[in-house]
Write a protein that holds these residues in place. Structure first.
Motif: not given
Length: 369
Positions: A221, A257, A363
């Motif tokens: 990240l 992403q 997440s």
């Protein structure tokens, strides 16, 4: 459709009580039973029943047909006539009011039940048709706005490219180097605007057609954010400063992403676009308890309160943007990507003091329930 509310309009008290009992036995809720047209209009307006059972011969200055016509046109409540009168003239008058049914006395419970259920389902069907027609009209208006916006947004940069190219062609040998660079910069900037517009349209179209999918994978990240910032600064000519502030551990973070790129680039692009030249943009990233929180803060023009509720609608732009170019699609794209990513977005803004967007993403390398 058990439990629907029914208003009974019948001036014979014994008959009215019998109808009430039958309705309750069938599972309907009788909101009131009245004897005149004037009372019926008042009760219908106050209680908003789902259906009115209307006798044609009732007390008062208006008969049942006149009363039904007002209830239908003013309150949009379906009416079933319940009467002993079935002569041709009465039927013709009743037809004009577009009733949802017509039951001739005497009747049995089955006839009453069937007439009510048919009327209620017809009402639902008509409501669905109205909603569909409204959505179709809104979609048509949206398409019209879309094409008007596309023409307008394409025309300005194309005009700048054409005029700059013509000036360079005709007077390039007479221009000083600084002026030549200005024209070249204008051409490059206009091409970037066109490319940004095409990307906005393409990505939004993909989101609406569900071509974009949610596919979370492990992601580095911090390096991803740094690379995205570098891309943004390069594409905007390093006109602003972006301060990246990572907080906490980014180990084992799983995000989509592609969706994240759309979210961050649109929010950072808006922060740059609506901030003064040389302004500072802050990107904070925090990872608490299985979430990733992104906070994008600028000190730009801010969003007027009256525009904030429409912020994520396609093509909507705040009234204070002035001549700043834009399509009003960026935040729509952000919201579409967040919905796919099961994320949330909130913001705080004050006119003249800037805006802060906060994005929360789940997440995990699995789709949340």
């Amino acid at each position: 459709m058990v439990g629907e509310k029914v208003l009974v309009v019948e001036d014979e008290r014994v008959v009215a009580r019998d109808i009430e009992k039958r309705l309750k036995k069938l599972g309907y809720f009788v909101v009131a039973s009245v004897a005149s047209g004037e009372e019926a209009l008042q009760k219908a307006a106050d209680l908003r029943p789902d259906l009115v059972l209307m006798d044609i011969q009732i007390k008062g200055e208006m008969d049942g047909i006149e009363t039904a016509e007002q209830i239908r046109t003013e309150l949009d409540i379906p009416v079933i006539y319940l009467t002993a009168y079935a002569d041709e003239d009465t039927l013709q008058r009743a037809k004009v009011t577009e009733p949802f049914g017509y039951i001739v006395k005497p009747f049995d419970e089955r006839d009453l039940h069937v007439a009510i259920e048919v009327a209620l389902r017809r009402r639902l069907a008509e409501a669905a048709v109205r909603v569909a027609l409204k959505k179709e009209k809104e979609l048509s208006e949206l398409k019209s706005r879309f094409w008007s916006m596309v023409v307008h947004e394409f025309r300005n940069p194309l005009a700048s490219i054409l005029s700059s190219a013509q000036l360079l062609e005709r007077h390039g040998h007479d221009l000083v180097e600084e002026r030549r660079r200005e024209y070249l910069y204008l051409i490059q900037n206009s091409i970037r605007s066109l490319d940004s517009l095409l990307n906005d349209i393409l990505h939004l179209s993909q989101a609406e057609r569900q071509v974009l999918e949610f596919d979370p994978q492990p992601i580095q990240l911090e390096s991803f954010c740094q690379q995205t910032i570098e891309e943004m600064l390069f594409s905007t000519g390093f006109s602003h400063q972006i301060i990246f502030n990572p907080q906490g551990s980014f180990k084992d973070v799983c995000l989509d992403q592609k969706l994240l790129w759309h979210i961050l680039t649109n929010l950072l692009s808006n922060a740059i676009k609506y901030s003064p030249q040389g302004g500072v943009i802050y990107l904070d990233v925090i990872c608490p308890n299985g979430e990733v929180i992104f906070r994008i803060k600028d000190s730009g023009i801010g969003i007027p309160p009256e525009d904030q509720q429409h912020l994520f609608q396609p093509f909507h732009r705040a009234e204070n943007v002035g001549s700043i170019p834009g399509t009003g699609l960026g935040l729509t794209m952000v919201k579409s990507c967040l919905d796919l990513h099961h994320g949330e977005i909130s913001f705080e803004s004050e006119v003249g003091r800037g805006t802060t967007f906060t994005v929360k993403l789940f997440s995990s390398c699995r789709v949340p329930n």
